[in-house]
Design a protein around this motif. Structure first.
Motif, PDB file in Angstrom:
ATOM      1  N   VAL A 106       0.790  -1.243   0.188  1.00  0.00           N
ATOM      2  CA  VAL A 106      -0.032   0.096   0.108  1.00  0.00           C
ATOM      3  C   VAL A 106       0.885   1.219  -0.016  1.00  0.00           C
ATOM      4  CG1 VAL A 106      -1.757   1.431   1.433  1.00  0.00           C
ATOM      5  CG2 VAL A 106      -2.095  -1.172   0.962  1.00  0.00           C
ATOM      6  N   PRO A 107       1.904   1.430   1.009  1.00  0.00           N
ATOM      7  CA  PRO A 107       2.738   2.674   0.748  1.00  0.00           C
ATOM      8  C   PRO A 107       3.107   2.962  -0.417  1.00  0.00           C
ATOM      9  CG  PRO A 107       3.115   1.633   2.996  1.00  0.00           C
ATOM     10  CD  PRO A 107       2.143   0.702   1.879  1.00  0.00           C
ATOM     11  N   PRO A 165       9.781   0.580   4.149  1.00  0.00           N
ATOM     12  CA  PRO A 165       9.163  -0.497   4.216  1.00  0.00           C
ATOM     13  C   PRO A 165       8.268  -0.951   5.453  1.00  0.00           C
ATOM     14  CG  PRO A 165      11.419  -0.850   4.175  1.00  0.00           C
ATOM     15  CD  PRO A 165      11.276   0.487   4.112  1.00  0.00           C
ATOM     16  N   HIS A 166       8.845  -0.286   6.597  1.00  0.00           N
ATOM     17  CA  HIS A 166       8.463  -0.252   7.934  1.00  0.00           C
ATOM     18  C   HIS A 166       7.454   0.745   8.303  1.00  0.00           C
ATOM     19  CE1 HIS A 166      11.495  -3.401   8.478  1.00  0.00           C
ATOM     20  NE2 HIS A 166      12.234  -2.627   8.127  1.00  0.00           N
ATOM     21  N   LYS A 167       6.144   0.451   8.160  1.00  0.00           N
ATOM     22  CA  LYS A 167       5.201   1.668   8.202  1.00  0.00           C
ATOM     23  C   LYS A 167       4.917   2.011   9.605  1.00  0.00           C
ATOM     24  CE  LYS A 167       1.872  -0.778   6.160  1.00  0.00           C
ATOM     25  NZ  LYS A 167       0.360  -1.357   5.814  1.00  0.00           N
ATOM     26  N   SER A 168       4.926   3.496   9.661  1.00  0.00           N
ATOM     27  CA  SER A 168       4.377   4.250  10.848  1.00  0.00           C
ATOM     28  C   SER A 168       2.905   3.881  11.221  1.00  0.00           C
ATOM     29  CB  SER A 168       4.594   5.758  10.778  1.00  0.00           C
ATOM     30  OG  SER A 168       3.783   6.168   9.874  1.00  0.00           O
ATOM     31  N   ARG A 169       2.511   4.186  12.161  1.00  0.00           N
ATOM     32  CA  ARG A 169       1.237   3.954  12.836  1.00  0.00           C
ATOM     33  C   ARG A 169       0.384   4.925  11.778  1.00  0.00           C
ATOM     34  NH1 ARG A 169       0.731   4.833  19.327  1.00  0.00           N
ATOM     35  NH2 ARG A 169      -0.557   2.840  19.152  1.00  0.00           N
ATOM     36  N   ARG A 170       0.543   5.916  11.225  1.00  0.00           N
ATOM     37  CA  ARG A 170       0.032   6.927  10.382  1.00  0.00           C
ATOM     38  C   ARG A 170      -0.095   6.146   9.092  1.00  0.00           C
ATOM     39  NH1 ARG A 170       1.398  13.025  11.911  1.00  0.00           N
ATOM     40  NH2 ARG A 170       0.802  13.266  14.020  1.00  0.00           N
ATOM     41  N   GLU A 171       1.082   5.532   8.707  1.00  0.00           N
ATOM     42  CA  GLU A 171       1.051   4.819   7.212  1.00  0.00           C
ATOM     43  C   GLU A 171      -0.224   3.574   7.497  1.00  0.00           C
ATOM     44  OE1 GLU A 171       5.202   5.719   5.296  1.00  0.00           O
ATOM     45  OE2 GLU A 171       4.927   4.112   6.984  1.00  0.00           O
ATOM     46  N   LYS A 184      -5.078   0.903   5.936  1.00  0.00           N
ATOM     47  CA  LYS A 184      -6.507   0.528   6.457  1.00  0.00           C
ATOM     48  C   LYS A 184      -7.689   1.143   5.936  1.00  0.00           C
ATOM     49  CE  LYS A 184      -4.747  -1.633  10.887  1.00  0.00           C
ATOM     50  NZ  LYS A 184      -4.661  -1.480  12.221  1.00  0.00           N
ATOM     51  N   PHE A 185      -7.325   2.667   5.744  1.00  0.00           N
ATOM     52  CA  PHE A 185      -8.440   3.448   5.325  1.00  0.00           C
ATOM     53  C   PHE A 185      -8.911   3.237   3.794  1.00  0.00           C
ATOM     54  CE2 PHE A 185      -9.526   7.357   2.707  1.00  0.00           C
ATOM     55  CZ  PHE A 185     -10.741   7.469   3.132  1.00  0.00           C
ATOM     56  N   LEU A 210     -10.591  -0.012   3.399  1.00  0.00           N
ATOM     57  CA  LEU A 210     -12.122   0.121   3.566  1.00  0.00           C
ATOM     58  C   LEU A 210     -12.679   0.740   2.767  1.00  0.00           C
ATOM     59  CD1 LEU A 210     -13.685  -0.401   6.087  1.00  0.00           C
ATOM     60  CD2 LEU A 210     -13.243   1.618   7.205  1.00  0.00           C
ATOM     61  N   LEU A 211     -11.960   1.869   2.180  1.00  0.00           N
ATOM     62  CA  LEU A 211     -12.768   2.717   1.042  1.00  0.00           C
ATOM     63  C   LEU A 211     -13.043   1.720  -0.010  1.00  0.00           C
ATOM     64  CD1 LEU A 211     -13.376   5.576  -0.055  1.00  0.00           C
ATOM     65  CD2 LEU A 211     -11.073   5.608  -0.787  1.00  0.00           C
ATOM     66  N   GLU A 212     -12.010   1.061  -0.489  1.00  0.00           N
ATOM     67  CA  GLU A 212     -12.234   0.275  -1.670  1.00  0.00           C
ATOM     68  C   GLU A 212     -13.447  -0.785  -1.670  1.00  0.00           C
ATOM     69  OE1 GLU A 212     -10.806  -0.045  -4.693  1.00  0.00           O
ATOM     70  OE2 GLU A 212     -10.197   2.011  -4.362  1.00  0.00           O
ATOM     71  N   GLY A 213     -13.777  -1.081  -0.393  1.00  0.00           N
ATOM     72  CA  GLY A 213     -15.015  -2.139  -0.410  1.00  0.00           C
ATOM     73  C   GLY A 213     -16.252  -1.346  -0.086  1.00  0.00           C
ATOM     74  N   ASN A 214     -16.117   0.206   0.154  1.00  0.00           N
ATOM     75  CA  ASN A 214     -17.464   0.858   0.450  1.00  0.00           C
ATOM     76  C   ASN A 214     -17.693   2.270   0.069  1.00  0.00           C
ATOM     77  OD1 ASN A 214     -18.375  -0.658   3.569  1.00  0.00           O
ATOM     78  ND2 ASN A 214     -16.124  -0.507   3.469  1.00  0.00           N
ATOM     79  N   TYR A 215     -16.982   2.434  -0.871  1.00  0.00           N
ATOM     80  CA  TYR A 215     -16.994   3.846  -1.532  1.00  0.00           C
ATOM     81  C   TYR A 215     -18.463   3.939  -2.272  1.00  0.00           C
ATOM     82  CZ  TYR A 215     -15.537   2.064  -6.144  1.00  0.00           C
ATOM     83  OH  TYR A 215     -15.563   1.229  -7.255  1.00  0.00           O
ATOM     84  N   LYS A 216     -18.994   2.994  -2.856  1.00  0.00           N
ATOM     85  CA  LYS A 216     -20.257   2.890  -3.527  1.00  0.00           C
ATOM     86  C   LYS A 216     -21.317   3.262  -2.463  1.00  0.00           C
ATOM     87  CE  LYS A 216     -18.771   0.114  -7.505  1.00  0.00           C
ATOM     88  NZ  LYS A 216     -19.222  -1.307  -8.282  1.00  0.00           N
ATOM     89  N   GLU A 217     -21.165   2.970  -1.235  1.00  0.00           N
ATOM     90  CA  GLU A 217     -22.173   2.914  -0.452  1.00  0.00           C
ATOM     91  C   GLU A 217     -22.297   3.981   0.493  1.00  0.00           C
ATOM     92  OE1 GLU A 217     -21.085   0.027  -0.776  1.00  0.00           O
ATOM     93  OE2 GLU A 217     -22.535  -0.570  -2.524  1.00  0.00           O
TER      94      GLU A 217
END
Length: 279
Positions: free
Chosen positions: A99-100, A167-173, A178-179, A182-189
């Protein structure tokens, strides 16, 4: 060359785009597609943006991308590798670490590679061909899975070497990753920032602030961008009328959808569709 495909078509390699039986244009990819160009060029419209892959360049597309048209140069040399999402999920539980990097290349998925990198990809391709031609051998499926992992981590290494992200993601990354998922699964609704913030256990203000800091876009801008991209894809590559597209994207009515689209693009859905080539 005869295309080499597993019985389930989970992993396949090709030397010609026309050999790929499950890709006809326009198409929304239902599997990962990797294009490695060693000579000549290949051009395509991907997610309504024109792209070109030339010698010593690669293109990696994950499932969900829309390719509306494609043209392969007569002098093109290279190869294609496809892997289904189910196989990727099965073999590569570490896909979340993409993802990053994928966020950085989402606006320009074509990258240049060195001669050494091209040679490493050609070697993996040759190994795929050899393994796919001997599927009846014991442990062949395990060997194929191992090759898929080699391809994945080799390609991730190429992309990450061009990126500034660790490659070691921070909590913000992690929150951004995760956002996006989540967006990919719900943006249509769901187009409300509070919907995503609630499920990520943060406040809407915090979510938008973090996303703005590391991606230059707020949560609302991410949501709007994803919805508009889907709307453009539907307007460009389907026969659905505007009312049907409005309903598909869960807008209250066509009028509200039209205002939303025009506010973000500067033109109405109908104007956008009439300006498309061939309209």
């Amino acid at each position: 060359m005869t295309p080499l495909i597993t019985p389930q078509r989970d992993i396949a390699v090709f030397q010609s785009l026309t050999e790929i039986p499950y890709i006809t244009f326009p198409t929304r990819l239902d599997r990962m597609l990797m294009v490695v160009c060693t000579g000549g060029s290949i051009s395509a419209t991907i997610d309504v943006e024109p792209r070109m892959v030339q010698a010593n360049e690669i293109l990696v597309l994950r499932p969900g991308h829309m390719i509306t048209q494609c043209s392969v140069g007569v002098d093109f040399t290279g190869f294609f590798i496809t892997v289904t999402q189910d196989k990727l999920n099965q073999l590569l539980p570490s896909m979340r670490y993409v993802v990053p990097y994928s966020l950085q290349f989402v606006s320009n998925p074509v990258i240049s590679v060195t001669t050494e990198e091209i040679e490493s990809l050609k070697l993996i391709y040759d190994l795929f061909c050899r393994q796919l031609s001997g599927l009846s051998r014991p442990y062949s499926s395990m060997a194929l899975g191992a090759l898929c992992e080699v391809l994945f981590f080799n390609t991730l290494g190429i992309y990450s070497s061009r990126a500034k992200t660790s490659p070691h993601k921070s909590r913000r990354e992690e929150l951004l990753a995760k956002f996006i998922e989540l967006l990919e699964g719900n943006y249509k609704e769901q187009r409300s920032v509070s919907f995503y913030a609630e499920r990520l256990f943060v406040t809407p203000k915090h979510l938008s602030a973090v996303l703005k800091e590391i991606s230059d876009k707020t949560a609302g801008e991410w949501i709007d961008q994803r919805v508009i991209l889907e709307a453009k894809l539907l307007l460009r590559s389907t026969g659905l009328n505007i009312q049907e597209i409005s309903a598909k994207l869960n807008f209250a009515n066509q009028s509200f959808f039209g205002k939303y689209f025009k506010h973000l693009t500067g033109m109405s859905p109908r104007e956008y569709r009439t300006k498309l080539p061939g309209s």
